[in-house]
Design a protein around this motif. Structure first.
Motif, PDB file in Angstrom:
ATOM      1  N   GLU A 187     -23.327 -10.117 -13.318  1.00 19.16           N
ATOM      2  CA  GLU A 187     -22.428 -11.186 -12.862  1.00 19.16           C
ATOM      3  C   GLU A 187     -21.871 -10.907 -11.470  1.00 19.16           C
ATOM      4  N   ASP A 209     -14.243 -12.677  -1.787  1.00 20.44           N
ATOM      5  CA  ASP A 209     -13.243 -13.694  -1.415  1.00 20.44           C
ATOM      6  C   ASP A 209     -12.991 -13.697   0.094  1.00 20.44           C
ATOM      7  N   ARG A 232     -13.862 -22.079  -4.501  1.00 22.25           N
ATOM      8  CA  ARG A 232     -13.188 -21.126  -5.403  1.00 22.25           C
ATOM      9  C   ARG A 232     -14.175 -20.565  -6.419  1.00 22.25           C
ATOM     10  N   PHE A 233     -14.082 -19.275  -6.687  1.00 19.44           N
ATOM     11  CA  PHE A 233     -14.866 -18.638  -7.742  1.00 19.44           C
ATOM     12  C   PHE A 233     -13.917 -18.353  -8.902  1.00 19.44           C
ATOM     13  N   GLU A 234     -14.476 -18.191 -10.090  1.00 23.67           N
ATOM     14  CA  GLU A 234     -13.654 -18.066 -11.305  1.00 23.67           C
ATOM     15  C   GLU A 234     -13.007 -16.701 -11.534  1.00 23.67           C
ATOM     16  N   ASP A 235     -13.530 -15.669 -10.927  1.00 23.48           N
ATOM     17  CA  ASP A 235     -13.046 -14.289 -11.174  1.00 23.48           C
ATOM     18  C   ASP A 235     -13.190 -13.895 -12.642  1.00 23.48           C
ATOM     19  N   ASN A 236     -14.309 -14.247 -13.221  1.00 29.36           N
ATOM     20  CA  ASN A 236     -14.525 -13.915 -14.638  1.00 29.36           C
ATOM     21  C   ASN A 236     -15.707 -12.966 -14.862  1.00 29.36           C
ATOM     22  N   GLU A 237     -16.124 -12.261 -13.793  1.00 25.27           N
ATOM     23  CA  GLU A 237     -17.272 -11.361 -13.925  1.00 25.27           C
ATOM     24  C   GLU A 237     -16.898 -10.117 -14.738  1.00 25.27           C
ATOM     25  N   GLN A 263     -14.816  -8.624  -6.340  1.00 26.42           N
ATOM     26  CA  GLN A 263     -14.322 -10.012  -6.292  1.00 26.42           C
ATOM     27  C   GLN A 263     -13.554 -10.273  -4.999  1.00 26.42           C
ATOM     28  N   ARG A 315     -22.355 -13.160  -8.083  1.00 28.01           N
ATOM     29  CA  ARG A 315     -21.248 -13.558  -7.201  1.00 28.01           C
ATOM     30  C   ARG A 315     -21.556 -13.220  -5.731  1.00 28.01           C
ATOM     31  N   ARG A 352     -24.162 -15.702  -4.510  1.00 29.13           N
ATOM     32  CA  ARG A 352     -23.534 -16.997  -4.244  1.00 29.13           C
ATOM     33  C   ARG A 352     -22.767 -16.972  -2.918  1.00 29.13           C
TER      34      ARG A 352
END
Lengths: 167, 167
Positions: free
Chosen positions: B88, B62, B78-83, B58, B92, B95
């Motif tokens: 997933e 970033d 912004r990415f969610e940081d929910n991987e 992550q 990321r 993306r």
């Protein structure tokens, strides 16, 4: 200050080698404090088929001196690879920093298209100067300084990202 | 091709993210082969106060998206940081690579003196564009891609330096 082949190489190696030197000083002090033989840290590795801490430092300095030398088409100064103590690793880093300080921007700027040949054990690698710096020397250099830090963190040496980032 | 702020950033992030993606693919295949729950790898860390593999990936992405965005004075996506799975994390990275492909050299070249402010938990950091790229974004990025690799090597995933270097 404009980005250039010099800026993309020499100051980066200098900053990270200074950080590496500080990381190794903290490791040495920590070994003394915890009454651990420094050789335990120096010989540790993250996997049985990875290199030990001493080798990580040796190879990091090899890339730091090799890259500007190749880009400037200077002969590469060879080191003996015989370090076995923290003091000897520090001396190797100091010697590398002294060599880096002798490079003038004019020697390295404009080296984007210099032909670089790296002789490997199984095959040779051909690069332009910019490819060599960005796809070989710099990722290798960062790999070894990070792995040195990771070996020490894995051994419980109190370090933080700030130690990795601060020259 | 001349060294420039674009050359020193976007292609470096692209190459190393592609390598990271391949490293993670090999790790996922190895977990399956050894009948290890992939979460064992994803949640492992090299020290109790270091970040787990998922976080390493992550944070690497970033920096890879943050650096060109800040240099180009674009808003940072912004990415969610929910991987929580390899799939997933791959999404990321994909993306991030798609975002990197949208940067034109002209947007980033000449950004050496752009004022960059990084808001930290305890203090803010001010940089020029070139200082930010070389002393903050790039060492952080390399730190996290190398540490991701090291976590997997430490878990016995069959990887070599070539996997780290080959995009």
């Amino acid at each position: 200050m404009a980005m250039s082949m010099y800026q993309a190489s020499v100051p980066v190696f200098q900053a990270r080698l200074k950080s590496l030197s500080n990381v190794l000083k903290k490791a040495e002090a920590n070994a003394e404090e915890r009454k651990i033989d420094p050789a335990v840290f120096l010989n540790d590795r993250l996997a049985p088929d990875m290199l030990k801490l001493t080798s990580q430092v040796q190879i990091a300095t090899d890339h730091a001196k090799g890259a500007p030398s190749r880009l400037a088409e200077r002969e590469i100064v060879r080191f003996e690879d015989n370090e076995t103590t923290f003091a000897e690793l520090q001396a190797r880093i100091t010697r590398t920093l002294e060599l880096l300080a002798t490079f003038e921007p004019a020697e390295i700027d404009g080296s984007e298209d210099v032909a670089i040949l790296i002789k490997g054990r199984t095959r040779d690698l051909s690069f332009t100067g910019i490819e060599y710096l960005q796809n070989f020397a710099m990722p290798n250099f960062y790999f070894h300084v990070t792995t040195a830090y990771n070996i020490l963190r894995h051994n419980g040496v109190p370090l933080g990202k700030i130690d990795f980032l601060t020259p």
